[in-house]
Write an enzyme that holds these catalytic residues in place. Structure first.
Site, PDB file in Angstrom:
ATOM      1  N   SER A 176       0.802  -1.225   0.000  1.00  0.00           N
ATOM      2  CA  SER A 176       0.000   0.000   0.000  1.00  0.00           C
ATOM      3  C   SER A 176       0.835   1.276   0.000  1.00  0.00           C
ATOM      4  O   SER A 176       0.364   2.310  -0.454  1.00  0.00           O
ATOM      5  CB  SER A 176      -0.929   0.000   1.210  1.00  0.00           C
ATOM      6  OG  SER A 176      -0.189  -0.099   2.411  1.00  0.00           O
ATOM      7  N   HIS A 204      -5.530  -3.235  -2.537  1.00  0.00           N
ATOM      8  CA  HIS A 204      -5.233  -2.349  -3.663  1.00  0.00           C
ATOM      9  C   HIS A 204      -5.286  -3.057  -5.020  1.00  0.00           C
ATOM     10  O   HIS A 204      -5.254  -2.399  -6.049  1.00  0.00           O
ATOM     11  CB  HIS A 204      -3.863  -1.684  -3.475  1.00  0.00           C
ATOM     12  CG  HIS A 204      -3.846  -0.754  -2.313  1.00  0.00           C
ATOM     13  ND1 HIS A 204      -4.321   0.540  -2.390  1.00  0.00           N
ATOM     14  CD2 HIS A 204      -3.484  -0.943  -1.024  1.00  0.00           C
ATOM     15  CE1 HIS A 204      -4.216   1.103  -1.198  1.00  0.00           C
ATOM     16  NE2 HIS A 204      -3.715   0.226  -0.353  1.00  0.00           N
ATOM     17  N   LYS A 235     -11.704   0.919  -1.680  1.00  0.00           N
ATOM     18  CA  LYS A 235     -10.760   1.512  -2.621  1.00  0.00           C
ATOM     19  C   LYS A 235     -11.369   1.501  -4.024  1.00  0.00           C
ATOM     20  O   LYS A 235     -12.276   2.289  -4.281  1.00  0.00           O
ATOM     21  CB  LYS A 235      -9.422   0.807  -2.462  1.00  0.00           C
ATOM     22  CG  LYS A 235      -8.818   1.250  -1.122  1.00  0.00           C
ATOM     23  CD  LYS A 235      -7.763   0.408  -0.524  1.00  0.00           C
ATOM     24  CE  LYS A 235      -7.358   1.028   0.818  1.00  0.00           C
ATOM     25  NZ  LYS A 235      -6.694   0.102   1.717  1.00  0.00           N
TER      26      LYS A 235
HETATM   27  C1  PLP Z   1      -6.548   0.125   3.181  1.00  0.00           C
HETATM   28  C2  PLP Z   1      -5.948  -1.198   3.542  1.00  0.00           C
HETATM   29  C3  PLP Z   1      -6.523  -2.030   4.502  1.00  0.00           C
HETATM   30  C4  PLP Z   1      -7.667  -1.573   5.351  1.00  0.00           C
HETATM   31  O1  PLP Z   1      -8.852  -1.638   4.644  1.00  0.00           O
HETATM   32  P1  PLP Z   1     -10.065  -0.702   5.118  1.00  0.00           P
HETATM   33  O2  PLP Z   1     -11.223  -1.245   4.405  1.00  0.00           O
HETATM   34  O3  PLP Z   1      -9.685   0.676   4.748  1.00  0.00           O
HETATM   35  O4  PLP Z   1     -10.162  -0.880   6.602  1.00  0.00           O
HETATM   36  C5  PLP Z   1      -6.004  -3.282   4.691  1.00  0.00           C
HETATM   37  N1  PLP Z   1      -4.927  -3.702   3.994  1.00  0.00           N
HETATM   38  C6  PLP Z   1      -4.325  -2.922   3.083  1.00  0.00           C
HETATM   39  C7  PLP Z   1      -3.157  -3.442   2.340  1.00  0.00           C
HETATM   40  C8  PLP Z   1      -4.800  -1.642   2.844  1.00  0.00           C
HETATM   41  O5  PLP Z   1      -4.192  -0.846   1.975  1.00  0.00           O
END
Ligand code: PLP
Length: 387
Positions: A176, A204, A235
């Protein structure tokens, strides 16, 4: 007073964070302090958070089922939007079944402890997302960190372990804060060779990677070799929540063991309905992904041509590596003064001395907006002596 001391200490290391108030929706143009600013910070990679069909689905679900879900689904029943979404996610992922959770953070801190407990061994990539690390810690298993994407290191740790010890390998699909890919083929081969399980967090990759946008596992063609598929809906799916897809038995097991599913109120019907509408658009409009990759190429090559030190990204996340926290912060401030918002990411989000500007792009940026951003990056690079 402990709070003040702590905050003063952070400030001395240039690690203070603040919330930047937006006066508009999510972009690509946002309103900040009365000015229009180009947003290069969102993970809404396909611009679906504001898509009319997605918004409509959320509104209709709210009107039909209410604003909130009322309780955990095991307690007060399972609403149609959640059920329809899970069926669609299982189809999308090519698995028998799927379970949705309130967020990716909840999925990771619930699923990992459900999959392994004390006595077991977790091997996690050094750059794993914080929620994965927290899930590992909560499990009570021994946690060993392997160097980022270093398969030799991982193999060494696997070969040293007690024979037959329950083992889980944990990784992001796309990292991320770096935007690079985990070598999932090698990870799957190691998992098979050493009889370990593999947990891939594809927050992602979902909607972005693979010909059909099914994620990093599709990108590598590993659907048959990786049992559990975790992804998020906050996302590229433009909504919120997360899912785990797998066999019927795996999902039934999680229903009984994943505490962040069992003991958390279900996400609002609107979130599930919006995610389902987004999924349909992802399946129906592959041109969004094409635009995303074209934009990614234009911005990445442009930044590299300007002379910035780019992280070895292969995704719409393309960090400019700066190093010092204070320089990264100053860069982000100058950039914002040039009407472009991309955040400075500092420890503890990234290792010390690797502070960076995390630049993300979406399918909805126009080539003209990308060129305008490149001009702002160039001015900022010169003003802050990063270039
Ligand atoms: C954003 C993210 C999360 C968390 O997900 P949310 O739905 O925002 O709680 C978990 N793992 C990774 C790799 C992320 O980038």
């Amino acid at each position: 007073m402990m709070f003040e001391d702590y905050l003063a200490q952070l400030a001395s290391k240039h690690l203070t964070r603040r919330l930047l108030p937006l006066e508009s929706g999510t972009g690509p143009v946002v309103r900040i302090a009365g000015r229009d600013v180009l947003l290069f910070a969102s993970n809404d990679y396909l611009g679906l958070a504001g898509h009319a069909d997605v918004v409509d689905a959320a509104v209709r679900a709210t009107q039909t089922y209410g604003a909130g879900s009322g309780a955990a689904r095991l307690v007060s029943g399972s609403l149609p939007p959640h059920q329809h979404l899970e069926e669609a996610l299982a189809r999308f992922k090519g698995t028998e079944s799927a379970l949705t959770l309130g967020s990716g953070y909840l999925a990771n801190i619930g699923a990992i402890p459900a999959l392994i407990s004390s006595g077991g061994l977790i091997l996690a990539d050094r750059l794993c997302h914080a929620s994965l690390i927290d899930g590992c810690r909560l499990s009570g298993a021994d946690v060993r960190i392997y160097r980022h994407n270093d398969m030799e290191h991982l193999a060494r740790l696997l070969s040293k372990r007690r024979v037959g010890r329950r083992t889980l390998i944990v990784t992001d699909g796309i990292f991320s804060m770096d935007g690079d890919l985990a070598p999932l083929g090698d990870l799957a081969a190691l998992a098979e060779a050493y009889q370990a399980d593999l947990y891939v967090d594809d927050a992602h990759g979902t909607g972005v990677m693979g010909i059909h946008g099914r994620g990093t596992i599709e990108h590598f063609g590993l659907e048959k070799r990786i049992a559990l598929h975790m992804g998020t809906m906050g996302k590229a799916l433009g909504s919120s929540g997360a899912f785990i897809a797998g066999t019927r038995h795996a999902i039934q097991y999680l229903l009984h063991r994943c505490r962040s599913f069992m003991f958390a109120t279900a996400s609002p019907p609107a979130s599930a309905a919006a995610a389902l509408a987004a999924l349909r658009i992802i399946e129906r409009e592959p041109e969004r992904r094409r635009r995303l990759w074209d934009n990614r190429q234009r911005l990445f090559e442009g930044l590299r041509r300007l002379g910035f030190t780019m992280a070895p990204s292969v995704s719409p996340i393309m960090p400019i590596v700066i190093g010092r926290a204070d320089t990264a912060l100053r860069f982000a401030e100058h950039l914002l003064a040039n009407d472009v918002f991309a955040p400075a990411i500092r420890p503890p989000s990234v290792p010390a001395d690797t502070s960076r500007i995390r630049v993300t792009v979406t399918s909805e940026h126009t080539p003209a907006q990308i060129d305008q951003a490149l001009a702002a990056f160039e001015r900022t690079g010169q003003d802050t002596r990063v270039l």
